[in-house]
Design an enzyme around this catalytic site. Structure first.
Site, PDB file in Angstrom:
ATOM      1  N   SER A 216       0.854  -1.186   0.000  1.00 22.24           N
ATOM      2  CA  SER A 216       0.000   0.000   0.000  1.00 22.24           C
ATOM      3  C   SER A 216       0.887   1.233   0.000  1.00 22.24           C
ATOM      4  CB  SER A 216      -0.904   0.000   1.250  1.00 22.24           C
ATOM      5  OG  SER A 216      -1.546   1.247   1.407  1.00 22.24           O
TER       6      SER A 216
ATOM      7  N   TYR B 101      -2.192  -0.594  10.816  1.00 18.68           N
ATOM      8  CA  TYR B 101      -2.133  -0.946   9.393  1.00 18.68           C
ATOM      9  C   TYR B 101      -0.804  -0.542   8.779  1.00 18.68           C
ATOM     10  CZ  TYR B 101      -3.661  -1.264   4.488  1.00 18.68           C
ATOM     11  OH  TYR B 101      -3.782  -1.577   3.157  1.00 18.68           O
TER      12      TYR B 101
END
Length: 434
Positions: free
Chosen positions: A267, A280
């Protein structure tokens, strides 16, 4: 533009086709027909797939996918062309200073050849015949859509689902061909992974290989560091980090024999830290490091390790559902000490939870750019190490955060509303405490 079957035989080697392309490009350029040449190049090397279908995610997101592997212009390709342009400038300047060649002759010629060569090589694809791909996290989101794309491209697909009897798995069974196999696969359960590996070996026909593993399964969580319970950090890391490692170690022997590739879904959060997203963020930073290490180790085996870095696609994947955010909020507030509650205050906490809920429906709703990057990672003969699937905002934000001084990048991106308002509330609470 008339086709040239005699000059572009399908059985030519890659090097031979490359030489033909460069020669013909220069010829067409001198005649002012470079655009026609590009059309010919796309038709010859892109292997366009005209199949277009409307796909509905189990989450309710509807979008249109076009199953083709033709070259689509991206920020990655822009960077590559600009890089070769800079190299060409330096080379032209050096030769000009040495008095060997004119700068105006060397620069455009070198840039044309190097930039054109990089684009041509990046457009070459592998055949799907005799190749299988394993994708994890196919219940919803990227994985569910990508499994169907691979199926339509002719690959044998093993779609790992957390719930093999769930809506997403049944959707794949309905929409997929006989080449698509749904596997029960909890990436945190080694027993299920071992059983899935045996199923893959059993279902692979004679002469087929496991060409690619796509580690897509993931979990998200939010909250400031003082709020998030340790078991939440462990839960997210168990899926996003240790799950990726476990799946990779389980299937790596098959991938090594096929000289295939590992595609890890990272990501932009693996390159840019963001407050209130540490559970995350840390897992995606870990995947970046793990992938780089694995890539170096697998070079000797001819196995490619590739990262795909999407930006914010919360609205498309529903990874941060509002119900999930509410449950996390209740869990965090309940697990905080009285001291932490008093320091931050309920108003500040509720404001941030409300902000997180608004962000749950933010970002891109169309997953096409990510699915295209994933497709290139699996199908290109010379894949990139990293594919960036994000818009102009995140393109420049990533460059700014990585290359600018921290005080400047923080000023540009961290103090924007509503985070500025939250910061002011926190400062006010601290002043009262003092």
């Amino acid at each position: 533009m008339a086709p040239r079957p005699a000059r572009y035989p399908q059985q030519d080697s890659s090097a031979g086709r490359y030489i033909y392309c460069i020669t013909d490009f220069l010829h067409q350029l001198t005649e002012g027909r470079a655009g026609e040449f590009y059309e010919m190049l796309s038709a010859r090397y892109a292997h366009q797939y005209k199949t277009t279908y409307k796909h509905q995610q189990p989450t309710g997101v509807v979008f249109t996918l076009s199953c083709r592997t033709r070259m689509i212009w991206t920020y990655d390709k822009t960077e590559e062309v600009v890089f070769w342009g800079c190299v060409s400038v330096l080379l032209a300047a050096l030769l000009h200073v040495l008095g060997l060649c004119s700068w105006w002759t060397v620069f455009p010629t070198t840039w044309l050849l190097s930039g054109g060569a990089s684009l041509i090589l990046s457009s070459l694809t592998v055949s799907s015949s005799g190749k299988a791909v394993l994708v994890t996290g196919c219940d919803t989101g990227f994985g569910n859509s990508f499994a169907l794309i691979l199926d339509r491209l002719g690959f044998r697909v093993f779609a790992g689902c957390l719930h093999a009897g769930g809506e997403g798995a049944n959707h794949l069974r309905r929409e997929g061909s006989s080449r698509l196999h749904v596997l029960q696969m909890d990436v945190t359960n080694q027993e299920q992974l071992d059983k899935a590996a045996q199923e893959v070996k059993h279902l692979l026909p004679e002469g087929e290989v496991l060409w690619s593993l796509v580690n897509n399964a993931g979990l998200s969580a939010f909250g400031e560091v003082e709020w998030v319970p340790l078991n939440t950090y462990r839960k997210v890391a168990e899926v996003n980090v240790f799950g990726v490692i476990s799946v990779t170690k389980t299937f790596l022997p098959l991938l090594r024999r096929a000289r295939g590739r590992v595609v890890n879904m990272s990501s932009v959060a693996g390159t840019i830290g963001r407050g209130v997203m540490s559970p995350y963020n840390l897992t995606k930073f870990a995947i970046e490091g793990f992938s780089d290490c694995l890539r170096q180790e697998m070079m000797a085996w001819g196995v490619s390790v590739i990262l795909v870095e999407p930006s914010n696609f919360s609205a498309a994947t529903n990874i941060n559902a509002q119900q999930w955010i509410s449950e996390q909020g209740d869990q965090m507030w309940g697990s905080m000490s009285e001291e932490v509650r008093a320091d931050y205050g309920k108003d500040y906490f509720d404001t941030l939870v409300k902000f997180a809920k608004t962000q749950a429906n933010s970002g891109e709703k169309d997953m096409t750019s990510v699915l295209h990057a994933m497709t290139e990672a699996v199908t290109k003969r010379y894949p990139r190490v990293r594919y960036h699937a994000f818009d102009c905002y995140y393109f420049f934000k990533q460059k700014a955060v990585i290359h600018l001084p921290e005080w400047l990048s923080d000023l540009l991106y961290i103090t924007r509303p509503p985070l500025r308002q939250l910061s002011q509330q926190k400062t006010t609470a601290q002043t009262k405490l003092d």
